[in-house]
Design an enzyme around this catalytic site. Structure first.
Site, short mmCIF file in Angstrom:
data_model
loop_
_atom_site.label_atom_id
_atom_site.label_comp_id
_atom_site.label_asym_id
_atom_site.label_seq_id
_atom_site.Cartn_x
_atom_site.Cartn_y
_atom_site.Cartn_z
N ILE A 1 -18.29 27.07 1.60
CA ILE A 1 -17.83 25.84 0.92
C ILE A 1 -17.41 24.84 2.00
CG2 ILE A 1 -16.18 24.88 -0.73
CD1 ILE A 1 -18.09 27.01 -1.96
N SER B 1 -13.56 36.12 -1.72
CA SER B 1 -14.63 35.67 -0.81
C SER B 1 -15.81 36.62 -0.95
CB SER B 1 -14.14 35.70 0.64
OG SER B 1 -15.24 35.54 1.53
N TYR C 1 -10.41 39.84 7.70
CA TYR C 1 -10.59 38.93 6.56
C TYR C 1 -11.31 39.59 5.37
CZ TYR C 1 -11.98 34.71 4.02
OH TYR C 1 -12.18 33.76 3.05
N ASN D 1 6.03 29.77 1.80
CA ASN D 1 5.18 30.68 2.56
C ASN D 1 4.95 31.90 1.66
OD1 ASN D 1 4.01 32.57 4.20
ND2 ASN D 1 5.40 32.24 5.92
N LYS E 1 -9.81 40.51 1.61
CA LYS E 1 -10.33 39.97 0.34
C LYS E 1 -10.79 41.11 -0.58
CE LYS E 1 -9.76 35.51 1.05
NZ LYS E 1 -8.88 34.70 0.20
N ASN F 1 -4.76 30.78 -4.03
CA ASN F 1 -5.82 30.22 -3.18
C ASN F 1 -5.47 30.27 -1.69
OD1 ASN F 1 -8.10 28.12 -2.52
ND2 ASN F 1 -6.19 27.21 -1.79
#
Ligand SMILES: NC(=O)c1ccc[n+]([C@@H]2O[C@H](COP(=O)([O-])OP(=O)(O)OC[C@H]3O[C@@H](n4cnc5c(N)ncnc54)[C@H](O)[C@@H]3O)[C@@H](O)[C@H]2O)c1
Length: 242
Positions: free
Chosen positions: A182, A135, A149, A56, A153, A83
């Site tokens: 993607i 992203s 999010y 983790n 990023k 990733n």
């Protein structure tokens, strides 16, 4: 060639494509993930080439243990690809502090911890390549109502540049890849209308594939990219041109 790559979140989607791309380039690849079932399946599919370790990335002990296990087993880390990433979709006024925190814990703290412990190994070797999967949301805010999010990023991009400066004297490059739209498990959950709207907004009029992100990572860790550091490369079909 006996080079070792570590790919976090490498058992599914983009991470798996990156891992397999690096295998094609001759690396032995350690994929680490919280998903043991998929991890063991990937390891079984590519015996002697892909090695699964449960980890983790948000937990320091887990990351420290992972890096030690990789060093004990292989003696080196040539490439690290951060990733592993998560998203929590909610409107800004609805997202809980717990959801915000977990997104930052995985996407930012996870990348930080992996860089910190892998860099110790790379520094001793005097070389290494780190690639962080960011992203498009880092640059333009999140377009899918996931308020933790995009900021996470953006923080990752800051981390990329900070580590790029700090590790340059040791012959280590640190770069990012910023994908958009993607086709992975995530996009399979979109309604047909949502999918059509996303494609319509992309100048190339199609979704990207995990192999497109993998190709960019493979370039960034190749000999040809050894004068590139602190760069974030877009893989988005022209959705954002900056
Ligand atoms: N799919 C897209 O369109 C897209 C667009 C932009 C950026 N990205 C980024 O690309 C990366 C991969 O995305 P994907 O679509 O393949 O996602 P995915 O959900 O298919 O895969 C992510 C993997 O990370 C693993 N993971 C989650 N939390 C973890 C943790 N704490 N420790 C270790 N592993 C963990 C998951 O188990 C999973 O295997 C993510 O960082 C994502 O933010 C994806």
């Amino acid at each position: 060639m006996n080079k070792i790559a570590v790919v976090t979140g490498g058992v599914a989607g983009i991470g798996e494509a990156i891992a397999l791309g690096l295998v094609e380039d001759g690396y032995k690849v350690v994929v680490c993930d919280v998903n043991r079932e998929r991890g063991q399946a990937v390891q079984e599919r590519y015996p002697g080439k892909v090695f699964f370790k449960e980890c983790n990335v948000a937990e320091e002990d887990s990351v420290r243990r992972l890096i030690q296990e990789v060093v004990d087993a292989f003696g080196r880390i040539d490439v690290l690809v951060n990733n592993a990433g998560i998203i929590r979709r909610r409107a800004g006024e609805e997202i809980s502090t717990a959801d915000w925190d977990v997104v930052f814990a995985v996407n930012v703290r996870g990348a930080f911890l992996m860089c910190k412990y892998a860099a110790e190994v790379m520094k001793q070797a005097g070389s290494g390549r780190i690639v962080n999967i960011s992203s498009v949301a880092a640059k333009m805010g999140d377009i899918t109502s996931a308020p933790g999010y995009g900021p996470s990023k953006a923080a990752m991009d800051g981390l990329t540049k900070t580590f790029a400066r700090e590790l340059a004297p040791y012959g280590i490059t640190v770069n990012g890849v910023a994908p958009h739209a993607i086709e992975t498990d995530m996009s399979a959950q979109w309604s047909p209308e949502r999918r059509a709207a996303i494609i319509e907004a992309i100048p190339l009029k199609r979704l990207g594939q995990p192999r497109h992100v993998a190709a960019c990572v493979r370039f960034l860790v190749s000999e040809g990219a050894d004068f590139i550091t602190g760069e974030i490369i877009d893989v988005n079909g022209g959705f954002l041109m900056d």
